[in-house]
Design a protein around this motif. Sequence first.
Motif: not given
Length: 265
Positions: A91-98, A239-243
Amino acid sequence: MVAVTVLAIAGMLVVRRHAPDGSFFHDGDRAAGVFGVLATGFAVLSGFVVFLAFSSYDTARSGSEQEALIVSQQVETAQFFPEPARSELTNELVCYARSVAGVQWDRMQAGTLGEELNPWAGEMFRTLQTVKPSSATEQSAFDIWLSQRQAREEARRDRLHGAVGVIPAPLWVVLFFVSGLILLYMLFFADSGERAVVQALMAGTVASVVTSLLLLLGALDQPFHEGFGGLRPVAMQRTLRIIDEELVVAKEKVSAPCDARGNPL
């Protein structure tokens, strides 16, 4: 560029009305030689500066792409951690990318990001401290995560390096000073015996070349903007789409503690 070109043409035509036949110079060859020295000096100086600015531009672009790639790899690595660290890190990686593609990118464009860390990088570090590997797989994932974290920070540093600009203020002063000298010197080639269209063409082409070079330097020195040729967070958005696709395969449900732009909820 159009505005400077029009002003240069207008200035040449105005000076031409009061210029003698054959221009203000008695020896045109000598005057052309001096103009060649000015133009060559400007060309050599601008060439070196373009190379410097493009190197910084390319480093920022490469850093953005590398950072995005490492984030997607870290999502895969996080799936080998025990719970609850696995879900928290994901979840934190998703927030980092956002955050990179959202609020931090806007601050880079505005020049207000400075050396401030991504807040989600700190959250991931605190979460990682709670991980106690209990198997060979978890220990290997832990070691790989640390290596990926270091590579991600290096890529982020390269991205931020391009946001501050590499051309110092004294160099900008010299470039504008030499450009002004070239345009001023060109006006002394005004010739009342020459056709107006020829004089306008001479002034317009010189002004266009000089102005376009300065605009190119400005665009390369500040690569993060929404205009033509500006760097955009395309890599991190991809990358967000890949995640999302990776988490579907891993059957991991995201409950990110942030909004779509990376701001903490």
